[in-house]
Write a protein that holds these residues in place. Sequence first.
Motif, mmCIF file in Angstrom:
data_model
loop_
_atom_site.group_PDB
_atom_site.id
_atom_site.type_symbol
_atom_site.label_atom_id
_atom_site.label_comp_id
_atom_site.label_asym_id
_atom_site.label_seq_id
_atom_site.Cartn_x
_atom_site.Cartn_y
_atom_site.Cartn_z
ATOM 1 N N ASP A 148 5.929 -10.302 -6.833
ATOM 2 C CA ASP A 148 5.841 -10.544 -8.276
ATOM 3 C C ASP A 148 4.517 -10.040 -8.833
ATOM 4 N N GLN A 149 3.446 -10.217 -8.067
ATOM 5 C CA GLN A 149 2.140 -9.740 -8.507
ATOM 6 C C GLN A 149 2.139 -8.214 -8.624
ATOM 7 N N ARG A 150 2.750 -7.531 -7.646
ATOM 8 C CA ARG A 150 2.834 -6.068 -7.711
ATOM 9 C C ARG A 150 3.667 -5.623 -8.912
ATOM 10 N N ARG A 151 4.746 -6.356 -9.196
ATOM 11 C CA ARG A 151 5.596 -6.030 -10.348
ATOM 12 C C ARG A 151 4.817 -6.169 -11.650
ATOM 13 N N LEU A 152 4.091 -7.267 -11.794
ATOM 14 C CA LEU A 152 3.288 -7.471 -12.995
ATOM 15 C C LEU A 152 2.185 -6.428 -13.121
ATOM 16 N N ASP A 153 1.534 -6.109 -12.003
ATOM 17 C CA ASP A 153 0.486 -5.094 -12.013
ATOM 18 C C ASP A 153 1.038 -3.731 -12.400
ATOM 19 N N LEU A 154 2.239 -3.413 -11.919
ATOM 20 C CA LEU A 154 2.854 -2.128 -12.246
ATOM 21 C C LEU A 154 3.197 -2.058 -13.726
ATOM 22 N N HIS A 155 3.735 -3.134 -14.281
ATOM 23 C CA HIS A 155 3.994 -3.181 -15.725
ATOM 24 C C HIS A 155 2.707 -2.927 -16.506
ATOM 25 N N ALA A 156 1.644 -3.612 -16.097
ATOM 26 C CA ALA A 156 0.360 -3.473 -16.804
ATOM 27 C C ALA A 156 -0.195 -2.058 -16.667
ATOM 28 N N ALA A 157 -0.111 -1.477 -15.479
ATOM 29 C CA ALA A 157 -0.640 -0.133 -15.256
ATOM 30 C C ALA A 157 0.143 0.909 -16.050
ATOM 31 N N LEU A 158 1.456 0.766 -16.080
ATOM 32 C CA LEU A 158 2.267 1.696 -16.861
ATOM 33 C C LEU A 158 1.939 1.591 -18.347
ATOM 34 N N THR A 159 1.832 0.389 -18.841
ATOM 35 C CA THR A 159 1.521 0.178 -20.248
ATOM 36 C C THR A 159 0.133 0.720 -20.592
ATOM 37 N N ALA A 160 -0.846 0.475 -19.719
ATOM 38 C CA ALA A 160 -2.202 0.972 -19.962
ATOM 39 C C ALA A 160 -2.251 2.496 -19.956
ATOM 40 N N ALA A 161 -1.354 3.123 -19.191
ATOM 41 C CA ALA A 161 -1.308 4.586 -19.126
ATOM 42 C C ALA A 161 -0.504 5.179 -20.286
ATOM 43 N N GLY A 162 -0.020 4.318 -21.188
ATOM 44 C CA GLY A 162 0.741 4.800 -22.325
ATOM 45 C C GLY A 162 2.214 5.009 -22.024
ATOM 46 N N ILE A 163 2.709 4.390 -20.978
ATOM 47 C CA ILE A 163 4.111 4.496 -20.578
ATOM 48 C C ILE A 163 4.705 3.092 -20.521
ATOM 49 N N PRO A 164 4.971 2.484 -21.662
ATOM 50 C CA PRO A 164 5.523 1.125 -21.614
ATOM 51 C C PRO A 164 6.924 1.135 -21.005
ATOM 52 N N VAL A 220 1.634 -2.326 -0.175
ATOM 53 C CA VAL A 220 0.455 -2.317 -1.050
ATOM 54 C C VAL A 220 -0.161 -0.923 -1.122
ATOM 55 N N THR A 221 -0.153 -0.179 -0.034
ATOM 56 C CA THR A 221 -0.760 1.168 -0.039
ATOM 57 C C THR A 221 -0.052 2.092 -1.026
ATOM 58 N N VAL A 222 1.260 1.938 -1.166
ATOM 59 C CA VAL A 222 2.003 2.738 -2.139
ATOM 60 C C VAL A 222 1.581 2.348 -3.551
ATOM 61 N N HIS A 223 1.404 1.066 -3.779
ATOM 62 C CA HIS A 223 0.984 0.608 -5.104
ATOM 63 C C HIS A 223 -0.430 1.064 -5.432
ATOM 64 N N GLU A 224 -1.289 1.103 -4.454
ATOM 65 C CA GLU A 224 -2.642 1.606 -4.704
ATOM 66 C C GLU A 224 -2.594 3.054 -5.157
ATOM 67 N N ALA A 225 -1.736 3.851 -4.526
ATOM 68 C CA ALA A 225 -1.599 5.252 -4.923
ATOM 69 C C ALA A 225 -1.012 5.364 -6.327
ATOM 70 N N LEU A 226 0.014 4.562 -6.629
ATOM 71 C CA LEU A 226 0.602 4.582 -7.970
ATOM 72 C C LEU A 226 -0.433 4.238 -9.038
ATOM 73 N N LYS A 253 -4.006 5.764 -13.449
ATOM 74 C CA LYS A 253 -5.329 5.709 -14.075
ATOM 75 C C LYS A 253 -5.788 7.078 -14.558
ATOM 76 N N THR A 254 -5.332 8.142 -13.886
ATOM 77 C CA THR A 254 -5.719 9.475 -14.343
ATOM 78 C C THR A 254 -5.076 9.824 -15.685
ATOM 79 N N LEU A 255 -3.976 9.133 -16.047
ATOM 80 C CA LEU A 255 -3.304 9.370 -17.309
ATOM 81 C C LEU A 255 -3.974 8.646 -18.470
ATOM 82 N N SER A 256 -4.657 7.562 -18.173
ATOM 83 C CA SER A 256 -5.239 6.764 -19.265
ATOM 84 C C SER A 256 -6.679 7.121 -19.543
#
Length: 89
Positions: free
Chosen positions: A42-58, A75-81, A86-89
């Motif tokens: 669930d934490q990874r899911r929430l983090d992914l939502h936040a990262a996508l939104t911060a990158a301008g991809i809601p 977790v290693t896959v999520h770190e890469a994502l 972050k390079t987009l934002s």
Amino acid sequence: MHTMTAPPAAGLTRGYAAEGDFLLAPPNPVDRLSSRRIDPKDQRRLDLHAALTAAGIPPSPGDSEAIERLSDLPVTVHEALHRWLKTLS
């Protein structure tokens, strides 16, 4: 029906609402949060939502299945994502 908690210690009058009744101290936020642990998926899911939104991809409602499947990945896959997003934002 009038309910009453325990009487205050002798000499303490701070927080009294009426004679013979008193207000309880607010709960300690640390105590409240320590008993509720969020599942790592669930934490990874929430983090992914936040990262996508911060990158301008809601995420749109149709993306929920993809996000759920991505949340199952290690977790290693999520770190890469997150690094890529972050390079987009």
